[in-house]
Design an enzyme around this catalytic site. Sequence first.
Site, PDB file in Angstrom:
ATOM      1  N   ASN A 194       0.859  -1.184   0.000  1.00 55.31           N
ATOM      2  CA  ASN A 194       0.000   0.000   0.000  1.00 55.31           C
ATOM      3  C   ASN A 194       0.896   1.235   0.000  1.00 55.31           C
ATOM      4  O   ASN A 194       2.129   1.132   0.005  1.00 55.31           O
ATOM      5  CB  ASN A 194      -0.974  -0.017   1.181  1.00 55.31           C
ATOM      6  CG  ASN A 194      -0.258  -0.050   2.540  1.00 55.31           C
ATOM      7  OD1 ASN A 194       0.838   0.491   2.704  1.00 55.31           O
ATOM      8  ND2 ASN A 194      -0.887  -0.675   3.517  1.00 55.31           N
ATOM      9  N   ASP A 199      -6.641  -7.526   1.659  1.00 53.94           N
ATOM     10  CA  ASP A 199      -6.727  -8.975   1.461  1.00 53.94           C
ATOM     11  C   ASP A 199      -7.607  -9.297   0.254  1.00 53.94           C
ATOM     12  O   ASP A 199      -7.301 -10.187  -0.541  1.00 53.94           O
ATOM     13  CB  ASP A 199      -7.307  -9.649   2.704  1.00 53.94           C
ATOM     14  CG  ASP A 199      -6.424  -9.502   3.934  1.00 53.94           C
ATOM     15  OD1 ASP A 199      -5.208  -9.288   3.765  1.00 53.94           O
ATOM     16  OD2 ASP A 199      -6.950  -9.605   5.054  1.00 53.94           O
ATOM     17  N   GLU A 206       3.445   1.486   2.938  1.00 57.07           N
ATOM     18  CA  GLU A 206       4.528   0.510   2.834  1.00 57.07           C
ATOM     19  C   GLU A 206       5.498   0.889   1.724  1.00 57.07           C
ATOM     20  O   GLU A 206       6.715   0.718   1.876  1.00 57.07           O
ATOM     21  CB  GLU A 206       3.928  -0.873   2.572  1.00 57.07           C
ATOM     22  CG  GLU A 206       3.168  -1.427   3.764  1.00 57.07           C
ATOM     23  CD  GLU A 206       2.175  -2.504   3.413  1.00 57.07           C
ATOM     24  OE1 GLU A 206       1.670  -3.168   4.348  1.00 57.07           O
ATOM     25  OE2 GLU A 206       1.877  -2.682   2.214  1.00 57.07           O
TER      26      GLU A 206
END
Length: 289
Positions: free
Chosen positions: A170, A237, A173
């Site tokens: 993301n 996820d 990160e």
Amino acid sequence: MIYVTGDMIIDEYIYGTTTRISPEAPVPIVDLTSRERRWGGVGNVYNNIASVYYTARLACYKDEYNADLFTDNPNHTFFHTHKIPLKTRIMSNNRYMSRIDDEEYIKDSKLEDNILELWNTNSGIIVLSDYNKGSIKNPLEFIKKTKSKVLVDPKLSLDNYKGAHILKPNRKEFEDYVGVCKTPKELMAKAQLTRDHLELEHLVVTLGEDGVLLVGDTIEHYESQVEEVFDVTGAGDTFMAGLALGTEAGMSISASTRAANKLAGIAVSHNGTYTISGEDWIESIKELQ
């Protein structure tokens, strides 16, 4: 075949109602109405994949406390460890009030040492859902050992996933690795350099409300597919599951990313962690046409 591994997390939800403030401290009193536990982390990724691709395989750790959640299934391989992470969310009057994390780093190495041999993965797709809880301690070596296409949802520094087929950080990160990107142009430039430096087939950076950046031989940007946000829990996820399903189906990376983007938008429009359905998958593909 789609193989899924990484950090299993147990998501516990405590539901209640609040009508009073505690006389002991200025905090709300939650009158318990129900509670439930379900798979989170890699378990949530797997459930989203398996709801569409029924023969997907899962390997992860389990513990005794949550043994009732790990029933026998020929598609599942579980390794025992002392304790897996537990995240308890307290919900009252349909509002998310607090979260309690009960976790310790997994010291066992049985999963990492044995799973590639047990799976005999010379082809197919491996989804690695890394929450830095210790299930796969050396993802770089893990990626090198297999001939499968490895799709990674990272938590460690991105250097640890060099050579992955798809790496999906993301924005936080990604910027933890390259530094803050002040403009879209800077973001795209650093993403291209990162893709080349890490020898990735594709780099996919999810940007929240700003959409998704896909970097391969070309750079593409897709707008967010979210109409209304109720709960972002598990959206990453769901996106990862969409990438895996698209890759397994032989779709282009552009089509896989757009389908995953649509599925994530569906997920955040529901309260709590949402598992996609076959109908959701079909809807995401229809929009590509």
